[in-house]
Design a protein around this motif. Structure first.
Motif, PDB file in Angstrom:
ATOM      1  N   ALA A 162      33.653 -31.431   2.142  1.00 10.82           N
ATOM      2  CA  ALA A 162      32.218 -31.649   1.912  1.00 10.82           C
ATOM      3  C   ALA A 162      32.004 -32.772   0.898  1.00 10.82           C
ATOM      4  O   ALA A 162      31.132 -33.620   1.069  1.00 10.82           O
ATOM      5  N   LEU A 163      32.818 -32.772  -0.145  1.00  7.60           N
ATOM      6  CA  LEU A 163      32.677 -33.794  -1.185  1.00  7.60           C
ATOM      7  C   LEU A 163      32.821 -35.184  -0.591  1.00  7.60           C
ATOM      8  O   LEU A 163      31.984 -36.064  -0.788  1.00  7.60           O
ATOM      9  N   GLY A 168      39.088 -32.918  -4.138  1.00  9.64           N
ATOM     10  CA  GLY A 168      38.220 -31.865  -3.620  1.00  9.64           C
ATOM     11  C   GLY A 168      38.168 -31.636  -2.130  1.00  9.64           C
ATOM     12  O   GLY A 168      39.010 -32.094  -1.369  1.00  9.64           O
ATOM     13  N   PRO A 169      37.154 -30.881  -1.708  1.00  8.61           N
ATOM     14  CA  PRO A 169      37.057 -30.435  -0.325  1.00  8.61           C
ATOM     15  C   PRO A 169      36.467 -31.511   0.577  1.00  8.61           C
ATOM     16  O   PRO A 169      36.027 -32.560   0.118  1.00  8.61           O
TER      17      PRO A 169
END
Lengths: 196, 500
Positions: free
Chosen positions: A123-124, A120-121
């Motif tokens: 932020a994750l 994922g990104p």
């Protein structure tokens, strides 16, 4: 064969993985009979069911009328492999690491960080890592510093970082946290780094 | 109404009106409105955060407060939908359609007022529905044998599967995964440790707050950050709050219908506020002049808002009478009961009548408080909307972390929550609805226990689940529900409903 629905493809694999994992572990427990079910009975049956359903979802990915790209979210195989290698090493060297708790912590941390970072990104990664750090920091560093770490680190994961705001927010939340949780609700946290 | 009911309600009101419980009720609805107004944090994460805190309260105060958060959020959610066109809660998604249009036409005041009035009316009716229907249901459930209980749980799970959005097979798989995760830890019947991966921290099983907070709380924050959204308040000033007499007359029927739809759908397994609001809007559109909907039709606000509040409240019926949660929020309520050392089930009503009737009475009082909180104080809530998310999410994260850590003062729980956050993210990306997982997780150990008992009583004969009349009917209904959902016509319709 082309994968038409990437989401089904990965979801299917995930369910099969979970199902087989639960089933193989459960097979080691006593099965018992239908009248006297042992610890292994229910989880083995459920694990098998999950694997079958996962297989169905997986196969559906090739004939689905819903089109989804194969790449559903970022996946970094290199980091993922690194996580597995470090994790495997820790399990393998378990007895040897017993005398070196700090090294073990560092290794576990590395494995965890690369595992989360593999998906994922940004932020994750930032959010989950700041959470884990908070969890491990609160005992040695005390509540106040742990809050500072959590807020500043997690704010870095956002899309709009403003220094001044974060400083004020951190101070406000630290004060509120101490007053509400420790003074108000009486949760047994150390406020500052203690003797450890 | 017979005198016993009045008597019971009287007892309930004396408890709910005690100063302490009034304070907790107020705190609950206030917090509910707050998080309802704020998009990005829902009642689920809030209740999960507060669960560890409730340990120090009396059971009745704890449940009154937590219930207040849930139905309070239904009021607050509509405010955001109407003013910003972003649903504050999932259950007010549908309110955006007509509510925001009304706000753009300068009729934000009447829209807010009618949604509060509709919610209040629905809340009052739902309270009566619970008082009337819950006791007889509990009486029936008290006589349930293990086989019947098992089948009831199957029905509950099937309900949540059928109502989950997206693929049916995935929803079933998620339920099973939840059941399996629930089995981790010590096997209650034999005392054996199982599925704990050799970790001593897992010997008591995974705390379901860890699962709920990770899969719902953390995931929500991550997804929001990934989207990086900004929001603007449509009209900062709300003028002319009161709806005209014409508005009231026009929406009266809609409120009645919304309340009825919401009350029924709330009771169904898997039901609750969200489904109720969608169904009510669809019904309203069928009855009324469809072309006016989406253009600021006041009925399109009144009906779903009444329905979501009614649904939120009547979903307490299966939780309180059968001990079976119909949605994830109710699963958390069960958790709150268990923290207090109360085994959820039909015996709660006979053994702790004050608990049941106290909650009922508090709902009515809470609804009254909410009308006062929401209408005159609307300006404050609008201001709150201007708090940017970049300040909000670190605060939410902090409360989540402290909540999880304080479960057992262990960093392990926090780490596990982070892992469930990762899983939650993957679930969302793969379109696997997490709600069935949470229900399965709660019901896993219970289901196994009843399955074992039933099989022991029948000496290993599995046909008992079908030969026992009640159990057979429950399983039959489950099967029919699944088959209906698989039928092509319904399938298409279901996809269309979730598309909207």
């Amino acid at each position: 064969m082309r994968v038409k629905n990437g989401k089904d493809f990965w979801a299917g694999l995930m369910f099969v993985g979970f199902g087989l994992c639960f089933m193989t572990i459960s097979l080691r427990y006593p099965m018992g009979t239908t009248a006297q079910m042992g610890s292994g009975y229910f989880p083995t049956v459920l694990g098998g069911l999950l694997a079958i359903l996962g297989g169905a979802v997986f196969l559906r990915a090739f004939v689905s009328k819903f089109a989804n790209p194969f790449h559903v979210f970022h996946f970094r195989p290199l980091l993922f492999t690194a996580a597995l290698v470090i994790g495997g090493a820790i399990t393998f060297a378990h007895g040897w690491l017993k005398d070196m708790p700090m090294t073990k912590y560092a290794l576990v941390g590395m494995a965890l960080a690369s595992f989360i970072g593999a998906f994922g990104p940004r932020a994750l990664f930032v959010i989950l890592l700041s959470v884990v750090i908070f969890g491990y920091a609160i005992k040695p560093l005390g509540l106040v510093l742990a809050i500072v770490l959590l807020i500043v680190l997690s704010a870095l994961g956002g899309y709009d970082f403003r220094k001044k705001e974060i400083v004020i927010l951190t101070m406000g939340l630290a004060l509120f946290g101490v007053l509400a949780f420790v003074k108000g609700l009486g949760l047994p946290f150390d406020l500052w780094p203690g003797e450890w | 109404m017979d005198s016993l009911l009045l008597n019971n309600l009287g007892v309930g009101f004396t408890i709910a009106l005690s100063l302490q419980n009034l304070v907790y009720c107020f705190f609950g609805v206030l917090l509910g409105t707050l998080i309802g107004v704020l998009p990005g944090i829902g009642p689920l994460a809030t209740i999960a955060m507060l669960l560890p805190v409730t340990f120090g309260l009396s059971p009745i105060s704890a449940l009154i407060m937590l219930a207040g958060i849930y139905y309070g959020a239904q009021y607050g959610g509509s405010t955001t939908s109407i003013l910003v066109n972003i649903p504050g809660e999932v259950s007010s998604v549908i309110t955006c359609l007509d509510g925001y249009q009304m706000a753009r036409q300068g009729r934000a005041g009447p829209a807010l007022a009618i949604s509060a009035i509709g919610s209040f009316f629905a809340g009052c009716v739902a309270t009566v529905v619970i008082a009337l229907f819950a006791p007889p249901l509990a009486e029936v459930a008290l006589r349930f044998a293990p086989a019947e209980y098992f089948s009831l749980m199957v029905l509950g799970l099937v309900g949540s599967i059928v109502l989950a959005r997206g693929s049916l097979v995935k929803a079933i798989a998620m339920t099973i995964l939840g059941l399996l995760l629930g089995l981790i830890g010590t096997d209650v019947t034999t005392g054996n440790l199982r599925l704990s991966f050799g970790l001593p921290e897992l010997s008591d099983g995974i705390n379901f707050i860890v699962v709920a907070m990770g899969v719902f709380g953390f995931t929500e924050i991550i997804i929001n950050l990934e989207k990086g959204r900004s929001r603007e308040v449509a009209s900062k000033k709300v003028t002319g709050l009161m709806p005209t007499l014409e508005d009231l007359r026009h929406s009266f029927g809609a409120i009645l219908r919304g309340t009825a739809v919401g009350s029924v759908l709330g009771i169904l397994p898997g039901g609750g506020a969200m489904l109720a609001s969608f169904a009510a809007y669809t019904l309203e559109k069928k009855i009324g002049d469809a072309s006016r909907f989406g253009e600021g039709e006041i009925r399109g606000v009144a009906s779903p808002e009444a329905a979501n509040n009614a649904g939120a409240q009547t979903s307490f019926i299966p939780m309180l009478t059968l001990g079976i949660p119909s949605n994830p929020v109710m699963a958390l309520m069960i958790g709150a009961l268990m923290i207090q050392g109360i085994a959820p089930g039909p015996q709660v009503m006979t053994q702790r009548p004050e608990l049941f009737w106290g909650i009922i009475a508090s709902m009515w009082i809470g609804n009254l408080m909410l009308v006062v909180l929401n209408l005159p104080l609307i300006g404050i809530w609008v201001k709150l909307l201007t708090v940017p998310y970049r300040l909000l999410y670190p605060s939410i994260l902090l409360f989540c972390c402290i909540g999880v850590y304080s479960l057992s003062n262990s960093a392990f729980d926090v780490m596990l929550t982070a892992l469930f956050g990762l899983m939650g993210y993957i679930f969302v990306k793969l379109e696997c609805e997490p709600a069935p997982l949470i229900l399965g997780f709660i019901l896993g150990p219970l289901m196994e226990e009843h399955l074992r008992r039933a099989m022991r009583l029948s000496r290993g004969d599995a046909t008992v689940f079908f030969t026992n009349p009640i159990s057979g009917v429950l399983l039959g209904v489950s099967l029919v529900l699944l088959l209906i959902t698989l039928a092509p016509a319904v399938r298409r319709k279901r996809e269309a409903v979730f598309e909207e």
